[in-house]
Design an enzyme around this catalytic site. Structure first.
Site, PDB file in Angstrom:
ATOM      1  N   HIS A  86       0.856  -1.190   0.000  1.00 36.35           N
ATOM      2  CA  HIS A  86       0.000   0.000   0.000  1.00 36.35           C
ATOM      3  C   HIS A  86       0.887   1.233   0.000  1.00 36.35           C
ATOM      4  O   HIS A  86       1.903   1.270   0.681  1.00 36.35           O
ATOM      5  CB  HIS A  86      -0.909   0.015   1.231  1.00 36.35           C
ATOM      6  CG  HIS A  86      -2.072   0.935   1.077  1.00 36.35           C
ATOM      7  ND1 HIS A  86      -3.220   0.576   0.402  1.00 36.35           N
ATOM      8  CD2 HIS A  86      -2.268   2.206   1.468  1.00 36.35           C
ATOM      9  CE1 HIS A  86      -4.075   1.581   0.411  1.00 36.35           C
ATOM     10  NE2 HIS A  86      -3.517   2.594   1.046  1.00 36.35           N
ATOM     11  N   ASP A 165     -13.982   2.865   6.336  1.00 38.96           N
ATOM     12  CA  ASP A 165     -12.881   3.567   5.673  1.00 38.96           C
ATOM     13  C   ASP A 165     -13.383   4.261   4.413  1.00 38.96           C
ATOM     14  O   ASP A 165     -12.997   5.401   4.138  1.00 38.96           O
ATOM     15  CB  ASP A 165     -11.724   2.619   5.324  1.00 38.96           C
ATOM     16  CG  ASP A 165     -10.593   3.374   4.635  1.00 38.96           C
ATOM     17  OD1 ASP A 165     -10.130   4.380   5.219  1.00 38.96           O
ATOM     18  OD2 ASP A 165     -10.191   3.008   3.532  1.00 38.96           O
ATOM     19  N   ARG A 172     -12.574  12.835   4.553  1.00 39.49           N
ATOM     20  CA  ARG A 172     -11.251  13.448   4.780  1.00 39.49           C
ATOM     21  C   ARG A 172     -10.771  14.163   3.530  1.00 39.49           C
ATOM     22  O   ARG A 172     -10.150  15.225   3.595  1.00 39.49           O
ATOM     23  CB  ARG A 172     -10.232  12.360   5.174  1.00 39.49           C
ATOM     24  CG  ARG A 172     -10.400  11.857   6.596  1.00 39.49           C
ATOM     25  CD  ARG A 172      -9.541  10.622   6.830  1.00 39.49           C
ATOM     26  NE  ARG A 172      -8.139  10.855   6.617  1.00 39.49           N
ATOM     27  CZ  ARG A 172      -7.296   9.951   6.110  1.00 39.49           C
ATOM     28  NH1 ARG A 172      -7.717   8.732   5.774  1.00 39.49           N
ATOM     29  NH2 ARG A 172      -6.030  10.245   5.937  1.00 39.49           N
ATOM     30  N   SER A 187      -6.789   4.170   8.378  1.00 39.72           N
ATOM     31  CA  SER A 187      -7.353   4.005   7.043  1.00 39.72           C
ATOM     32  C   SER A 187      -6.658   2.866   6.302  1.00 39.72           C
ATOM     33  O   SER A 187      -7.299   1.945   5.773  1.00 39.72           O
ATOM     34  CB  SER A 187      -7.205   5.327   6.273  1.00 39.72           C
ATOM     35  OG  SER A 187      -7.424   5.134   4.906  1.00 39.72           O
ATOM     36  N   LYS A 191      -8.269  -1.376   5.996  1.00 36.86           N
ATOM     37  CA  LYS A 191      -8.473  -2.017   4.682  1.00 36.86           C
ATOM     38  C   LYS A 191      -7.631  -3.272   4.555  1.00 36.86           C
ATOM     39  O   LYS A 191      -8.102  -4.326   4.140  1.00 36.86           O
ATOM     40  CB  LYS A 191      -8.005  -1.073   3.560  1.00 36.86           C
ATOM     41  CG  LYS A 191      -8.967  -0.022   3.131  1.00 36.86           C
ATOM     42  CD  LYS A 191      -8.548   0.612   1.822  1.00 36.86           C
ATOM     43  CE  LYS A 191      -7.386   1.562   1.903  1.00 36.86           C
ATOM     44  NZ  LYS A 191      -7.635   2.817   2.554  1.00 36.86           N
TER      45      LYS A 191
HETATM   46  N1  URA Z   1      -3.906   5.610   1.725  1.00 39.12           N
HETATM   47  C1  URA Z   1      -5.013   5.251   2.439  1.00 39.12           C
HETATM   48  O1  URA Z   1      -5.596   4.204   2.205  1.00 39.12           O
HETATM   49  N2  URA Z   1      -5.446   6.057   3.404  1.00 39.12           N
HETATM   50  C2  URA Z   1      -4.845   7.204   3.709  1.00 39.12           C
HETATM   51  O2  URA Z   1      -5.289   7.878   4.600  1.00 39.12           O
HETATM   52  C3  URA Z   1      -3.695   7.598   2.968  1.00 39.12           C
HETATM   53  C4  URA Z   1      -3.242   6.770   1.977  1.00 39.12           C
END
Ligand code: URA
Length: 446
Positions: A86, A165, A172, A187, A191
């Protein structure tokens, strides 16, 4: 049904810097996800968190609450080691589009849960929306079936996986509460934990196009991510990578998909932008190491390059996209995707060496072309884009093109060109290019 949370009290307490209990955080998140807590109150709470922060226990509680908003996938049906990557968000960051099929071709199972664009940064889900027919809303069973059959699948948060999320992320994005360590941590991990991979590699971006401007703030985010992931027993690596300039050349949804998928062609590794190739190789190799599929970095990199050059990753990509309903024309250079024509150019104000790029400005210029959300309901122009030609350390002549604007209409394209030209600093002395990988961290549990 539990009693409605005292939302005003929770906002007030966080506003004054008090610690919230796990029950308060859980009630707030559950209430918002169920539509009982209105967006204006959640926005106020997010802003209070932006100013006051969350301590480690509160961050874990928020991650827990967001994870509990949906189901957790059971990956025990998959025979390969499971892994994911990620990014904390950047400009032109299309690595996931290459890495998911590449990692699958190297023997990993990659159940990837991605996000939409956030702030000035692009999101993998928005990029995938440029592929006609591509479905990001697979059911859990469909998602698992694609991962089992192809080795990778990429979807978004939905009503069943990490729905909190999805809703908080969207809020956000339009309330100035993105660049906040505990909110980013919860966040990303809610996930990733919901999708369930055994190991997670985080590409933690540092620089003017990232949410973390410098290594010190990046290290704070890395510490929060690794401590929180350790609570769930996940092996985690963090690769700090440079985001002081866009990654690769293409910025914009359809154009990034084309750049990523073209790079995956068997001869594409040599032709694609060097930074995009190097970072994709690095992160995929890190996934192989973390999953213990290779004993060392050199062997992991060799496996990655073999899968790439032999066309195995390209073939996986075609199977993956098709399994999710996407229609690509692989014989065409543009894969049959629609990209707006060139409509303007940003040029160098003087001769010299490119010293710095205000990469956030470049990302915001893409928004000016209609490719980013200004409110939760906005739809995106997936065809507009920027081809960013300049690299830090490069010598340029006066009036040399720095970027080509794709689409946006005359005035918007001219405004974007002007904004991008203003975002590039040109020095009179030679400048060294920045290193692409700044630092690596691996969790002790790994
Ligand atoms: N990637 C995400 O999934 N969430 C964030 O807050 C920032 C980057």
């Amino acid at each position: 049904m539990s009693a409605a949370p005292d939302v005003l009290g929770i906002i007030e307490r966080k506003k004054r810097g008090r610690e919230l209990t796990a029950d308060e955080i859980a009630a707030l998140v559950a209430g918002f996800t169920a539509g009982q807590v209105p967006a204006y109150q959640m926005s106020a709470w997010l802003m209070a968190v932006w100013f006051r922060g969350l301590n480690p226990a509160e961050t874990v509680a928020l991650t827990d609450a967001m994870l509990a908003s949906g189901s957790q996938l059971d990956l025990s049906c998959l025979s390969c080691p499971t892994a994911d990557k990620h990014s904390t968000g950047g400009v032109g960051d299309k690595v996931s589009l290459l890495l998911a099929p590449l990692a699958a071709a190297c023997g990993l199972a990659v159940p990837m849960l991605s996000g939409r664009g956030l702030g000035h940064t692009g999101g993998t889900l928005d990029k995938l929306a440029a592929i006609p027919g591509y479905r990001t809303d697979l059911t859990n069973d469909e998602f698992l079936r694609v991962v089992a059959e192809v080795g990778c699948a990429v979807i978004g948060q939905g009503p069943t996986i990490a729905p909190a999320d999805g809703r908080i992320y969207a809020l956000r994005d339009v309330t100035g509460t993105v660049d906040c360590v505990p909110l980013i941590t919860a966040s990303i991990l809610s996930k990733k934990l919901a999708a369930g991979p055994a190991s997670i590699v985080i590409d933690l971006k540092i620089g003017s196009g990232a949410f973390m401007p410098d290594l010190a703030s990046g290290r704070a985010l890395a510490a929060a991510l690794m401590a929180t992931a350790a609570r769930w027993g996940r092996r985690t690596s963090v690769v700090f990578s440079d985001m002081s300039q866009p990654l690769g050349t293409a910025i914009g949804h359809a154009s990034e998909v084309i750049e990523a998928f073209s790079a995956l062609r068997p001869a594409g590794r040599a032709r694609a932008p060097a930074d995009l190739v190097a970072l994709t190789e690095e992160l995929t190799a890190e996934m192989l190491l973390l999953a213990r599929l290779e004993p060392g970095r050199a062997a992991a990199l060799a496996r990655v390059r073999r899968a790439w050059d032999e066309g195995l990753a390209f073939e996986r990509m075609l199977r993956w996209v098709s399994a999710q309903g996407g229609r690509l024309a692989p014989d065409r250079e543009d894969f049959g995707l629609v990209v707006a024509p060139p409509a303007g150019e940003a040029t160098a104000a003087r001769a010299g060496w490119i010293e710095a790029v205000d990469c956030r400005e470049v990302g915001l210029s893409l928004g000016d072309l209609g490719a980013a959300r200004r409110s939760v309901e906005d739809s995106l122009d997936l065809t507009t884009g920027i081809l960013f030609h300049a690299r830090i350390g490069q010598r340029v002549d006066k009036d040399q093109p720095l970027a080509t604007i794709l689409g946006g209409g005359g005035p918007a394209a001219r405004a974007a060109a002007h904004r991008i030209a203003g975002a590039v600093t040109i020095a009179q002395e030679r400048v060294d290019p920045p290193p692409l990988v700044l630092e690596r961290l691996t969790s002790p549990a790994a």
